[in-house]
Design a protein around this motif. Structure first.
Motif, PDB file in Angstrom:
ATOM      1  N   UNK A 148       2.493  -1.111  15.450  1.00 59.64           N
ATOM      2  CA  UNK A 148       2.784   0.319  15.487  1.00 59.64           C
ATOM      3  C   UNK A 148       2.760   0.936  14.100  1.00 59.64           C
ATOM      4  N   UNK A 149       3.186   0.199  13.091  1.00 53.72           N
ATOM      5  CA  UNK A 149       3.135   0.730  11.722  1.00 53.72           C
ATOM      6  C   UNK A 149       1.695   0.935  11.273  1.00 53.72           C
ATOM      7  N   UNK A 150       0.824  -0.013  11.594  1.00 53.24           N
ATOM      8  CA  UNK A 150      -0.584   0.160  11.244  1.00 53.24           C
ATOM      9  C   UNK A 150      -1.219   1.284  12.051  1.00 53.24           C
ATOM     10  N   UNK A 151      -0.871   1.388  13.309  1.00 55.17           N
ATOM     11  CA  UNK A 151      -1.402   2.486  14.115  1.00 55.17           C
ATOM     12  C   UNK A 151      -1.016   3.832  13.503  1.00 55.17           C
ATOM     13  N   UNK A 152       0.228   3.950  13.076  1.00 54.63           N
ATOM     14  CA  UNK A 152       0.686   5.204  12.471  1.00 54.63           C
ATOM     15  C   UNK A 152      -0.058   5.486  11.174  1.00 54.63           C
ATOM     16  N   UNK A 153      -0.273   4.443  10.355  1.00 58.74           N
ATOM     17  CA  UNK A 153      -0.979   4.631   9.088  1.00 58.74           C
ATOM     18  C   UNK A 153      -2.442   5.001   9.323  1.00 58.74           C
ATOM     19  N   UNK A 154      -3.086   4.311  10.271  1.00 61.72           N
ATOM     20  CA  UNK A 154      -4.479   4.656  10.586  1.00 61.72           C
ATOM     21  C   UNK A 154      -4.564   6.069  11.177  1.00 61.72           C
ATOM     22  N   UNK A 155      -3.574   6.462  11.972  1.00 64.16           N
ATOM     23  CA  UNK A 155      -3.593   7.797  12.571  1.00 64.16           C
ATOM     24  C   UNK A 155      -3.516   8.876  11.491  1.00 64.16           C
ATOM     25  N   UNK A 156      -2.764   8.610  10.436  1.00 66.28           N
ATOM     26  CA  UNK A 156      -2.710   9.587   9.341  1.00 66.28           C
ATOM     27  C   UNK A 156      -4.042   9.650   8.598  1.00 66.28           C
ATOM     28  N   UNK A 157      -4.686   8.492   8.448  1.00 71.11           N
ATOM     29  CA  UNK A 157      -5.972   8.451   7.736  1.00 71.11           C
ATOM     30  C   UNK A 157      -7.121   8.956   8.602  1.00 71.11           C
ATOM     31  N   UNK A 158      -6.962   8.883   9.927  1.00 68.05           N
ATOM     32  CA  UNK A 158      -8.019   9.285  10.866  1.00 68.05           C
ATOM     33  C   UNK A 158      -7.439  10.254  11.887  1.00 68.05           C
ATOM     34  N   UNK A 159      -7.057  11.432  11.459  1.00 63.69           N
ATOM     35  CA  UNK A 159      -6.319  12.360  12.335  1.00 63.69           C
ATOM     36  C   UNK A 159      -7.121  12.873  13.525  1.00 63.69           C
ATOM     37  N   UNK A 160      -8.450  12.784  13.471  1.00 63.43           N
ATOM     38  CA  UNK A 160      -9.265  13.303  14.579  1.00 63.43           C
ATOM     39  C   UNK A 160      -9.441  12.305  15.717  1.00 63.43           C
ATOM     40  N   UNK A 161      -9.028  11.056  15.497  1.00 60.74           N
ATOM     41  CA  UNK A 161      -9.181  10.045  16.550  1.00 60.74           C
ATOM     42  C   UNK A 161      -8.067  10.160  17.584  1.00 60.74           C
ATOM     43  N   UNK A 162      -8.458  10.103  18.864  1.00 58.18           N
ATOM     44  CA  UNK A 162      -7.460  10.048  19.927  1.00 58.18           C
ATOM     45  C   UNK A 162      -6.721   8.716  19.857  1.00 58.18           C
ATOM     46  N   UNK A 163      -5.445   8.706  20.229  1.00 56.15           N
ATOM     47  CA  UNK A 163      -4.675   7.456  20.158  1.00 56.15           C
ATOM     48  C   UNK A 163      -5.329   6.299  20.902  1.00 56.15           C
ATOM     49  N   UNK A 164      -5.928   6.591  22.061  1.00 56.22           N
ATOM     50  CA  UNK A 164      -6.553   5.519  22.834  1.00 56.22           C
ATOM     51  C   UNK A 164      -7.755   4.928  22.097  1.00 56.22           C
ATOM     52  N   UNK A 165      -8.547   5.784  21.455  1.00 57.47           N
ATOM     53  CA  UNK A 165      -9.710   5.270  20.727  1.00 57.47           C
ATOM     54  C   UNK A 165      -9.271   4.520  19.476  1.00 57.47           C
ATOM     55  N   UNK A 166      -8.203   4.971  18.844  1.00 57.72           N
ATOM     56  CA  UNK A 166      -7.685   4.270  17.674  1.00 57.72           C
ATOM     57  C   UNK A 166      -7.220   2.867  18.055  1.00 57.72           C
ATOM     58  N   UNK A 179       0.825  -1.205   0.000  1.00 54.17           N
ATOM     59  CA  UNK A 179       0.000   0.000   0.000  1.00 54.17           C
ATOM     60  C   UNK A 179       0.861   1.258   0.000  1.00 54.17           C
ATOM     61  N   UNK A 180       1.854   1.293   0.874  1.00 51.91           N
ATOM     62  CA  UNK A 180       2.681   2.488   1.010  1.00 51.91           C
ATOM     63  C   UNK A 180       3.573   2.709  -0.205  1.00 51.91           C
ATOM     64  N   UNK A 181       3.844   1.634  -0.936  1.00 54.24           N
ATOM     65  CA  UNK A 181       4.609   1.791  -2.176  1.00 54.24           C
ATOM     66  C   UNK A 181       3.765   2.499  -3.238  1.00 54.24           C
ATOM     67  N   UNK A 182       2.443   2.358  -3.136  1.00 52.53           N
ATOM     68  CA  UNK A 182       1.546   2.993  -4.109  1.00 52.53           C
ATOM     69  C   UNK A 182       1.211   4.422  -3.712  1.00 52.53           C
ATOM     70  N   UNK A 183       1.023   4.643  -2.406  1.00 49.69           N
ATOM     71  CA  UNK A 183       0.642   5.969  -1.931  1.00 49.69           C
ATOM     72  C   UNK A 183       1.062   6.127  -0.478  1.00 49.69           C
ATOM     73  N   UNK A 184       1.511   7.316  -0.069  1.00 50.22           N
ATOM     74  CA  UNK A 184       1.877   7.508   1.338  1.00 50.22           C
ATOM     75  C   UNK A 184       0.664   7.610   2.253  1.00 50.22           C
ATOM     76  N   UNK A 185      -0.527   7.780   1.657  1.00 47.21           N
ATOM     77  CA  UNK A 185      -1.741   7.968   2.449  1.00 47.21           C
ATOM     78  C   UNK A 185      -2.848   7.018   1.993  1.00 47.21           C
ATOM     79  N   UNK A 186      -2.755   5.742   2.345  1.00 41.24           N
ATOM     80  CA  UNK A 186      -3.811   4.794   1.966  1.00 41.24           C
ATOM     81  C   UNK A 186      -5.136   5.169   2.617  1.00 41.24           C
TER      82      UNK A 186
END
Length: 209
Positions: free
Chosen positions: A137-155, A75-82
């Motif tokens: 942690x890599x998935x958490x970081x990717x989801x955090x970029x896609x869902x910037x309004x979510x608090x880390x605990x809720x993510x 995914x990241x090879x295709x786009x930095x923001x899946x």
């Protein structure tokens, strides 16, 4: 075909018993009795019951982690923001692929994952190492970029939900197969339903408390 070695027999027995009875409900004696091994074999091959639990969990989870890692790399090879949907597919898809409905081994894997998520024993949860942590942690970081309004605990809560929903669905598919569940089309449909549902759940607005 050569018979399984003692270490593999112990792993097979422990996986079955941990999945059925949990960590505290499974004794080393019961494991070795089922494996046809002596009590000292667990200490020789694994060191302790806790290390045996870790070995069982890693044997089940590592192939899924490898597929999840490869999916994220692609995914990241295709786009930095899946998209959220693409991330859910890459994260949850390997669990469906590794746990097809109608297979006893897959059902045992599902039960073990449910045990890992719900067992009160620390040994059932605190077995992860750098490899498992890195994927999460890599998935958490990717989801955090896609869902910037979510608090880390809720993510983190929502990602645990992906694991729980997938494992429970795969276990139920084995225990109570729906009409036509064994056909490839039905299996693919179930996978699609789950990805759609989990994408919607991950994309829901942040909870306001």
């Amino acid at each position: 075909m050569a018979s399984p070695d003692t270490r593999t027999q112990i792993l097979d027995a422990a996986e079955r018993l941990f999945a059925e009875h949990g960590y505290r409900g499974t004794s080393v004696r019961a494991i070795t009795r089922l494996a046809g091994a002596n009590l000292a074999a667990v200490g020789y091959h694994f060191g302790s019951k806790a290390e045996l639990m870790a070995a069982v969990a890693r044997r089940v989870v590592e192939p899924m982690n490898a597929a999840q890692r490869a999916g994220l790399d692609e995914l990241l090879a295709r786009t930095p923001d899946p998209t959220v949907g693409d991330l859910v597919e890459a994260f949850a898809g390997p669990m469906f692929d590794r746990m097809p409905a109608g297979d006893e081994g897959s059902a045992r894997t599902s039960r073990l994952i449910v045990t890992i998520l719900s067992d009160p024993a620390e040994e059932a949860r605190n077995w992860t190492g750098p490899a498992e942590d890195s994927v999460r942690e890599r998935y958490l970081a990717a989801f955090a970029r896609a869902l910037p309004d979510l608090a880390p605990q809720e993510l983190r809560f929502r990602m645990r939900g992906i694991l729980a929903v997938t494992a429970v669905d795969r276990l139920e598919a084995h225990q109570q197969p729906s009409p036509g569940c064994e056909s490839p089309a039905a299996g693919e449909a179930s996978r699609g339903w789950a990805i759609t549902f989990l994408t919607a759940a991950m994309s829901a607005p942040p909870t306001r408390i």
